[in-house]
Motif scaffolding. Sequence first.
Motif, PDB file in Angstrom:
ATOM      1  N   ALA A 130      -2.732 -43.821 -32.231  1.00 51.44           N
ATOM      2  CA  ALA A 130      -2.781 -43.021 -31.005  1.00 51.44           C
ATOM      3  C   ALA A 130      -4.195 -43.019 -30.448  1.00 51.44           C
ATOM      4  O   ALA A 130      -4.410 -43.106 -29.236  1.00 51.44           O
ATOM      5  CB  ALA A 130      -2.313 -41.594 -31.283  1.00 51.44           C
ATOM      6  N   GLY A 131      -5.196 -42.917 -31.344  1.00 51.26           N
ATOM      7  CA  GLY A 131      -6.577 -42.979 -30.897  1.00 51.26           C
ATOM      8  C   GLY A 131      -6.970 -44.349 -30.412  1.00 51.26           C
ATOM      9  O   GLY A 131      -7.799 -44.496 -29.529  1.00 51.26           O
ATOM     10  N   LEU A 132      -6.367 -45.385 -31.004  1.00 50.42           N
ATOM     11  CA  LEU A 132      -6.709 -46.748 -30.607  1.00 50.42           C
ATOM     12  C   LEU A 132      -6.198 -47.093 -29.211  1.00 50.42           C
ATOM     13  O   LEU A 132      -6.867 -47.786 -28.456  1.00 50.42           O
ATOM     14  CB  LEU A 132      -6.121 -47.746 -31.617  1.00 50.42           C
ATOM     15  N   ASN A 133      -5.000 -46.630 -28.871  1.00 53.57           N
ATOM     16  CA  ASN A 133      -4.425 -47.068 -27.589  1.00 53.57           C
ATOM     17  C   ASN A 133      -4.007 -45.920 -26.682  1.00 53.57           C
ATOM     18  O   ASN A 133      -3.401 -46.157 -25.644  1.00 53.57           O
ATOM     19  CB  ASN A 133      -3.239 -47.998 -27.841  1.00 53.57           C
ATOM     20  N   PHE A 134      -4.320 -44.677 -27.079  1.00 55.14           N
ATOM     21  CA  PHE A 134      -3.995 -43.476 -26.306  1.00 55.14           C
ATOM     22  C   PHE A 134      -2.496 -43.244 -26.178  1.00 55.14           C
ATOM     23  O   PHE A 134      -2.071 -42.382 -25.427  1.00 55.14           O
ATOM     24  CB  PHE A 134      -4.633 -43.518 -24.907  1.00 55.14           C
ATOM     25  N   GLY A 135      -1.677 -43.997 -26.904  1.00 56.84           N
ATOM     26  CA  GLY A 135      -0.244 -43.752 -26.904  1.00 56.84           C
ATOM     27  C   GLY A 135       0.069 -42.506 -27.713  1.00 56.84           C
ATOM     28  O   GLY A 135      -0.371 -42.366 -28.846  1.00 56.84           O
ATOM     29  N   GLN A 136       0.789 -41.570 -27.143  1.00 59.00           N
ATOM     30  CA  GLN A 136       1.156 -40.312 -27.801  1.00 59.00           C
ATOM     31  C   GLN A 136      -0.064 -39.553 -28.313  1.00 59.00           C
ATOM     32  O   GLN A 136       0.010 -38.822 -29.300  1.00 59.00           O
ATOM     33  CB  GLN A 136       2.127 -40.577 -28.962  1.00 59.00           C
ATOM     34  N   VAL A 137      -1.193 -39.718 -27.652  1.00 57.20           N
ATOM     35  CA  VAL A 137      -2.425 -39.109 -28.150  1.00 57.20           C
ATOM     36  C   VAL A 137      -2.313 -37.593 -28.219  1.00 57.20           C
ATOM     37  O   VAL A 137      -2.842 -36.956 -29.140  1.00 57.20           O
ATOM     38  CB  VAL A 137      -3.626 -39.545 -27.285  1.00 57.20           C
ATOM     39  N   GLU A 138      -1.572 -36.994 -27.278  1.00 55.11           N
ATOM     40  CA  GLU A 138      -1.468 -35.537 -27.263  1.00 55.11           C
ATOM     41  C   GLU A 138      -0.499 -35.003 -28.329  1.00 55.11           C
ATOM     42  O   GLU A 138      -0.412 -33.789 -28.518  1.00 55.11           O
ATOM     43  CB  GLU A 138      -1.060 -35.068 -25.871  1.00 55.11           C
ATOM     44  N   THR A 139       0.187 -35.894 -29.030  1.00 58.64           N
ATOM     45  CA  THR A 139       0.996 -35.465 -30.169  1.00 58.64           C
ATOM     46  C   THR A 139       0.099 -35.059 -31.339  1.00 58.64           C
ATOM     47  O   THR A 139       0.423 -34.141 -32.100  1.00 58.64           O
ATOM     48  CB  THR A 139       1.930 -36.596 -30.621  1.00 58.64           C
ATOM     49  N   PHE A 140      -1.038 -35.724 -31.458  1.00 57.48           N
ATOM     50  CA  PHE A 140      -1.913 -35.531 -32.606  1.00 57.48           C
ATOM     51  C   PHE A 140      -3.207 -34.794 -32.273  1.00 57.48           C
ATOM     52  O   PHE A 140      -3.845 -34.232 -33.166  1.00 57.48           O
ATOM     53  CB  PHE A 140      -2.259 -36.881 -33.221  1.00 57.48           C
ATOM     54  N   TYR A 141      -3.612 -34.782 -31.002  1.00 52.68           N
ATOM     55  CA  TYR A 141      -4.912 -34.224 -30.638  1.00 52.68           C
ATOM     56  C   TYR A 141      -4.807 -33.274 -29.449  1.00 52.68           C
ATOM     57  O   TYR A 141      -4.005 -33.488 -28.534  1.00 52.68           O
ATOM     58  CB  TYR A 141      -5.893 -35.338 -30.237  1.00 52.68           C
ATOM     59  N   HIS A 142      -5.657 -32.245 -29.449  1.00 53.02           N
ATOM     60  CA  HIS A 142      -5.931 -31.497 -28.228  1.00 53.02           C
ATOM     61  C   HIS A 142      -6.892 -32.353 -27.409  1.00 53.02           C
ATOM     62  O   HIS A 142      -7.882 -32.865 -27.934  1.00 53.02           O
ATOM     63  CB  HIS A 142      -6.571 -30.149 -28.550  1.00 53.02           C
ATOM     64  N   LEU A 143      -6.622 -32.512 -26.141  1.00 59.43           N
ATOM     65  CA  LEU A 143      -7.412 -33.393 -25.297  1.00 59.43           C
ATOM     66  C   LEU A 143      -8.086 -32.609 -24.183  1.00 59.43           C
ATOM     67  O   LEU A 143      -7.429 -31.876 -23.438  1.00 59.43           O
ATOM     68  CB  LEU A 143      -6.533 -34.500 -24.701  1.00 59.43           C
TER      69      LEU A 143
END
Length: 227
Positions: A130-143
């Motif tokens: 998710a960090g590498l490609n921003f896919g589903q990034v908000e599933t794992f991180y507060h942005l």
Amino acid sequence: MNFIARLCIPVALAFTVTVQAAAPGTALTDAEKKDLLARLDALKAKYPSLSARFTETRSSQLLREPARSEGTLAFKTPNKFRREVGGTSPSLTVSNGKVLWLYYPQFKDAQLFTLGQRAMFDDAMAALTAGLNFGQVETFYHLAATHDADGGYRITLTPKKSNLKRIVKQLVILLDRDLNVRRTDLTMPKGDEVVTHYTQTKRDPLPDSTFDFTPPADARVTQPLGK
């Protein structure tokens, strides 16, 4: 440094449009954040492969002086990546999406991790991609995102899940005005910091064989998580 934490550093991304500059430090609205992620997602769809060179500086209370390294990074959506570090302490981390290898040439040491066997490990790997490609990034991180001084963006990611909080405290991503990642700053729970600068980003197609690895015949192979 924990190898999952070491990997949770995004690769350089690129986008080819120019964005309108705003006052430095101004927070993006929810609509602007949604638009930014949509643009990055469109880039991923158009260019599923990318590669870059990086230089990295790690600071720690356990080190007399910062440790510096450089190498190359390659990624292919959704979950294939290869990270090679050169210099006096070379290493290779590579995954084809099914297994992950860590190889240390100096010690002839190869570690094999099979994905899909341990939920906590797989969750960490999903957070990594998710960090590498921003896919589903908000599933794992507060942005959180603000406009940066050069007309780009500053994105701050903080983990949501407890298992990820044990290895990552905060990840800051600096984008230029064309949405190229130029730098990442990773802070870990015990205060270690890793600053990475990216150059020579390319979006040329990469064959799947880039992400395969066969250890040398004289390597000692272990499976830290078991078979």
